[in-house]
Design a protein around this motif. Structure first.
Motif, PDB file in Angstrom:
ATOM      1  N   GLN A 282       0.743  -1.183  -0.046  1.00  0.00           N
ATOM      2  CA  GLN A 282      -0.044  -0.095   0.021  1.00  0.00           C
ATOM      3  C   GLN A 282       0.849   0.983  -0.101  1.00  0.00           C
ATOM      4  N   GLN A 283       1.956   1.215   0.593  1.00  0.00           N
ATOM      5  CA  GLN A 283       2.822   2.454   0.770  1.00  0.00           C
ATOM      6  C   GLN A 283       3.446   2.578  -0.739  1.00  0.00           C
ATOM      7  N   VAL A 288       3.864   5.520  -5.503  1.00  0.00           N
ATOM      8  CA  VAL A 288       3.845   5.797  -7.076  1.00  0.00           C
ATOM      9  C   VAL A 288       2.646   6.638  -7.549  1.00  0.00           C
ATOM     10  N   GLY A 289       1.657   6.466  -6.833  1.00  0.00           N
ATOM     11  CA  GLY A 289       0.463   7.228  -7.291  1.00  0.00           C
ATOM     12  C   GLY A 289       0.743   8.731  -7.223  1.00  0.00           C
ATOM     13  N   GLY A 290       1.456   9.068  -6.006  1.00  0.00           N
ATOM     14  CA  GLY A 290       1.817  10.372  -5.756  1.00  0.00           C
ATOM     15  C   GLY A 290       3.182  10.883  -6.706  1.00  0.00           C
ATOM     16  N   ALA A 291       3.666  10.116  -7.235  1.00  0.00           N
ATOM     17  CA  ALA A 291       4.675  10.559  -8.235  1.00  0.00           C
ATOM     18  C   ALA A 291       3.874  10.770  -9.486  1.00  0.00           C
ATOM     19  N   ASP A 292       3.157   9.855  -9.733  1.00  0.00           N
ATOM     20  CA  ASP A 292       2.243  10.029 -10.945  1.00  0.00           C
ATOM     21  C   ASP A 292       1.421  11.216 -11.254  1.00  0.00           C
ATOM     22  N   ALA A 293       0.897  11.745  -9.932  1.00  0.00           N
ATOM     23  CA  ALA A 293       0.220  12.804  -9.968  1.00  0.00           C
ATOM     24  C   ALA A 293       1.139  13.934 -10.048  1.00  0.00           C
TER      25      ALA A 293
END
Length: 298
Positions: A282-283, A288-293
């Motif tokens: 989950q971390q 990864v989701g934050g970097a993509d955003a």
């Protein structure tokens, strides 16, 4: 997720602590079994010798003795229950209490009133919780029985038997105890002690032809002296058998508890690892989701 990991760690720690306790109790019971078995083996020759002597007197004399005479009507029957003072022994106490209560129901069906004599705190607690009556109780000497306890029990039973059922005593006596068969097997056993019923197996020694005897001063006096000793030896043997069976039952129960603790530790460790892996996944997904955003916002 972190809270779930803490819960699993606490459960693992609790199971490990429980395993230490049960393992120690298993080892203690194993050491006590050997001593209890040695005492049973040491008492057997004396019990056999007394049994042969009583058998010889009862067989080769024509006296009508109160302890060997079958009463015409049996009104009250004593049921002596040999339990333990401590628990954590699996079905040791429950099976002996069940055996004794089944015997009591059988006696009632035959028109006999059962009266109970209790050995061990577990039997006493059972009867007190269910508000059942008992005549006498003996506690505190079931782990390593002493002969003095057998003398007390024998004296009380003989006194009640000599009074008879009409005068508030008993007309027959039954012993209910766990017999040590092996480390894994302890069987409940019922023995009618009085009127005299020889319970030794018919081996070569007991099946041998007895010589002719002359009794001095007379057969009745000899029987008066031998029968109390015989009763004490049978009761002491029942105490020793019950003690050995209890230690074996404790060892078996504690080994099962240690095995269950091992299984719990394995299961909770697997769950903890899964929860940790899920938290790490989950971390990583959040990073990864934050970097993509961030990348898409430039």
């Amino acid at each position: 997720m972190g809270a779930q990991l803490r819960v699993y760690k606490q459960k693992i720690s609790s199971a490990q602590t429980t395993k230490k306790i049960t393992k120690a109790m298993e080892l203690i019971a194993a050491s006590r079994i050997q001593k209890a078995m040695a005492r049973v083996r040491a008492s057997s020759p004396f019990a056999r010798a007394v049994t042969r002597a009583v058998s010889a007197v009862a067989t080769h004399s024509n006296i009508d003795h109160p302890l060997t005479r079958e009463p015409e009507t049996i009104r009250r029957s004593a049921v002596v229950i040999f339990s333990s003072d401590r628990g954590l022994a699996g079905a040791f106490n429950s099976q002996i209490l069940r055996e004794a209560l089944q015997l009591a129901e059988l006696l009632r069906a035959e028109g006999r009133e059962p009266v109970f004599y209790l050995v061990g705190r577990k039997a006493v607690g059972y009867f007190q919780f269910r508000k059942m009556d008992s005549v006498e109780q003996w506690t505190g000497d079931t782990d390593t029985p002493q002969f003095h306890t057998a003398e007390l029990i024998a004296g009380s039973l003989l006194d009640a038997f000599q009074r008879g059922g009409e005068q508030g005593g008993v007309d027959e006596i039954h012993l209910v105890f766990n017999r040590f068969v092996s480390m894994m097997t302890q069987e409940p056993e019922t023995v009618r002690l009085l009127p005299l019923e020889l319970v030794e197996s018919a081996d070569a020694a007991s099946a041998a032809v007895y010589p002719l005897y002359e009794f001095e001063p007379d057969a009745e006096t000899v029987l008066d002296a031998l029968l109390p000793v015989y009763i004490q030896s049978r009761i002491f043997n029942a105490l020793l058998q019950s003690s050995a069976a209890k230690h074996a039952a404790t060892q078996k129960a504690m080994k099962s508890a240690s095995d269950n603790a091992d299984k719990l530790i394995t299961d909770y460790t697997r769950l903890r690892n899964n929860a940790r892996q899920a938290e790490i996944t989950q971390q990583i997904a959040e990073i990864v989701g934050g970097a993509d955003a961030l990348a898409s916002g430039k």
